[in-house]
Design an enzyme around this catalytic site. Structure first.
Site, PDB file in Angstrom:
ATOM      1  N   HIS A   1      36.956  28.511  28.822  1.00 30.16           N
ATOM      2  CA  HIS A   1      37.216  27.371  27.943  1.00 30.16           C
ATOM      3  C   HIS A   1      38.128  26.337  28.583  1.00 30.16           C
ATOM      4  O   HIS A   1      39.070  26.670  29.296  1.00 30.16           O
ATOM      5  CB  HIS A   1      37.786  27.830  26.595  1.00 30.16           C
ATOM      6  CG  HIS A   1      39.153  28.438  26.641  1.00 30.16           C
ATOM      7  ND1 HIS A   1      40.311  27.699  26.473  1.00 30.16           N
ATOM      8  CD2 HIS A   1      39.557  29.720  26.799  1.00 30.16           C
ATOM      9  CE1 HIS A   1      41.358  28.500  26.531  1.00 30.16           C
ATOM     10  NE2 HIS A   1      40.935  29.729  26.725  1.00 30.16           N
TER      11      HIS A   1
ATOM     12  N   ASP B   1      45.516  28.833  31.384  1.00 29.60           N
ATOM     13  CA  ASP B   1      44.707  29.367  30.293  1.00 29.60           C
ATOM     14  C   ASP B   1      43.976  28.184  29.658  1.00 29.60           C
ATOM     15  O   ASP B   1      44.575  27.426  28.894  1.00 29.60           O
ATOM     16  CB  ASP B   1      45.615  30.072  29.285  1.00 29.60           C
ATOM     17  CG  ASP B   1      44.913  30.478  27.997  1.00 29.60           C
ATOM     18  OD1 ASP B   1      43.680  30.626  28.029  1.00 29.60           O
ATOM     19  OD2 ASP B   1      45.604  30.627  26.971  1.00 29.60           O
TER      20      ASP B   1
ATOM     21  N   GLU C   1      38.189  27.374  21.972  1.00 26.94           N
ATOM     22  CA  GLU C   1      38.645  28.762  22.027  1.00 26.94           C
ATOM     23  C   GLU C   1      40.047  28.932  21.468  1.00 26.94           C
ATOM     24  O   GLU C   1      40.341  29.920  20.787  1.00 26.94           O
ATOM     25  CB  GLU C   1      38.600  29.269  23.473  1.00 26.94           C
ATOM     26  CG  GLU C   1      38.757  30.781  23.609  1.00 26.94           C
ATOM     27  CD  GLU C   1      40.203  31.258  23.638  1.00 26.94           C
ATOM     28  OE1 GLU C   1      40.428  32.480  23.500  1.00 26.94           O
ATOM     29  OE2 GLU C   1      41.119  30.411  23.810  1.00 26.94           O
TER      30      GLU C   1
ATOM     31  N   ASP D   1      38.689  34.778  30.992  1.00 24.70           N
ATOM     32  CA  ASP D   1      39.888  34.196  30.417  1.00 24.70           C
ATOM     33  C   ASP D   1      41.093  34.900  31.028  1.00 24.70           C
ATOM     34  O   ASP D   1      40.962  35.929  31.692  1.00 24.70           O
ATOM     35  CB  ASP D   1      39.870  34.348  28.890  1.00 24.70           C
ATOM     36  CG  ASP D   1      40.643  33.248  28.176  1.00 24.70           C
ATOM     37  OD1 ASP D   1      41.562  32.682  28.792  1.00 24.70           O
ATOM     38  OD2 ASP D   1      40.326  32.973  27.007  1.00 24.70           O
TER      39      ASP D   1
ATOM     40  N   HIS E   1      50.777  30.749  27.515  1.00 27.21           N
ATOM     41  CA  HIS E   1      51.060  29.758  26.472  1.00 27.21           C
ATOM     42  C   HIS E   1      52.439  29.130  26.634  1.00 27.21           C
ATOM     43  O   HIS E   1      53.040  28.661  25.663  1.00 27.21           O
ATOM     44  CB  HIS E   1      50.902  30.375  25.079  1.00 27.21           C
ATOM     45  CG  HIS E   1      49.476  30.527  24.663  1.00 27.21           C
ATOM     46  ND1 HIS E   1      49.090  30.747  23.363  1.00 27.21           N
ATOM     47  CD2 HIS E   1      48.322  30.476  25.382  1.00 27.21           C
ATOM     48  CE1 HIS E   1      47.770  30.829  23.300  1.00 27.21           C
ATOM     49  NE2 HIS E   1      47.294  30.670  24.517  1.00 27.21           N
TER      50      HIS E   1
END
Length: 358
Positions: free
Chosen positions: A78, A195, A229, A250, A330
């Site tokens: 993604h 990510d 995603e 991923d 993240h």
């Protein structure tokens, strides 16, 4: 080689992959506003003469015909990222945010950002605590990092809500974060949004390698570049009825109790959605062992993928999840070229291998 050890690959395009990842993370693409990065990927694949089409959600599907057209594979990564929207234009001329994706406010404190107006203008700013100045606010260090206390300081003379609106900014405008991407001399890549743009770069280079080497795949293979995603439903549609295996590419999540590292490919055995297909997992391990590819098996406790989204949507498929190991997911992410190479090499072997039994 022992299980889990990393062996440096001689695959010739690792530098190209790293540069491609650098380009990808430098294109703002928070979930809901991904057209620009999808167009970049589309152009890349069109130059390789790969058949592509967009779905109505704005994602991109590339297809490589195979010898077997009755049974298909699908791989997905993604391009959408974490980000934010303007929630409120405050009376002091600053912006309150609403987050897009699962992360914490403390991970964006002090970050430079861009606000994209509805007309397409870009206005820069910085994400700060309202109580940042220690010379004014006694509780600057103790105040909670949350939606109430954090705001965007716009790089313009804006001392009121009217000033902000005169700049063209309005509620609902997308806010993207500066990736601050760096490629170090010793092979690390550190940046926001690895990510999952690291995996997108890997898939694009994999497609290029297949084309360059004139390989005819054993099964028609689709590559879904998904764009939703981070909000949970990027890969739960556009799966052909012929698709038997569905592999999400991923990030591998690192932290206390995790096996994943920055130097091998992570093979996920279970995440918050439950176990991944046992037969496909064993097949991936067998390929990695046979071809001296460094890997780690791992469980991601607070994680869901496009493959698990497809399962929840009711598709009758064999599903799996692999990817490069990413530190500080993240937030301020980092990986190493070794993990990228191991992931790319496992995928290269996988898409040329037989389907698993189910």
């Amino acid at each position: 080689m022992k299980k889990g050890e990393s062996k440096v690959s001689t695959y010739p395009n690792v530098e190209e992959t790293k540069q491609l990842i650098k380009e990808l993370v430098s294109i703002p693409s928070p979930s809901g506003n991904t057209n620009r990065v999808i167009s970049f990927v589309e152009s890349y694949l069109n130059e390789l003469h790969v058949q592509t089409k967009r779905n109505r959600k704005g994602g991109l599907i590339a297809t490589l015909p195979g010898k077997n057209e009755d049974e298909h594979r699908m791989l997905t990564a993604h391009v959408d990222t974490l980000g934010a929207m303007v929630k409120e234009i405050k009376t002091n001329g600053r912006l309150r945010l609403d987050l897009i994706g699962g992360f914490r406010y403390n991970s964006i404190e002090g970050e430079y950002c861009e606000i994209e107006t509805a007309s397409g203008d870009i206005i820069t700013g910085t994400i700060l605590m309202h109580q940042t100045s220690v010379h004014v606010y006694k509780n600057a260090g103790e105040a909670e990092r949350n939606q109430v206390n954090m705001e965007v300081r716009i790089d313009a003379k804006a001392e009121s809500a009217e000033d902000v609106r005169n700049l063209g900014i309005e509620v609902g405008d997308f806010v993207s974060f500066d990736p601050r991407v760096q490629l170090t001399e010793n092979g690390f890549i550190k940046s926001r949004h690895l990510d999952d743009k690291a995996s997108v770069g890997i898939l694009l280079q994999l497609i290029k390698r297949i084309k360059d080497e004139d390989i005819i795949l054993p099964y028609t293979t689709h590559f879904l570049i998904s764009n939703n995603e981070e909000i949970g439903y990027g890969g739960n549609s556009n799966i052909t009825p012929e698709t038997v295996e569905y592999l999400a590419v991923d990030m591998g999540a690192m932290g206390d109790g995790q096996s994943t590292d920055e130097y091998t490919v992570s093979i996920c055995v279970k995440d918050s959605s439950g176990p991944y297909h046992y037969g496909l997992r064993k097949h991936l391990v067998e390929l990695a062992t046979k071809h001296d590819i460094g890997y780690k098996l791992d469980i991601y406790p607070f994680y869901g993928s496009d493959a698990s989204a497809a399962i929840r949507a009711g598709y009758d498929i064999v599903h799996g999840l692999i990817g490069p190991g990413i530190d500080s997911s993240h937030a301020f992410e980092r990986t190493h070229e070794s993990s990228i190479m191991q992931t790319e090499n496992l995928l290269y072997q996988y898409i040329q291998s037989p389907l698993v039994s189910y």
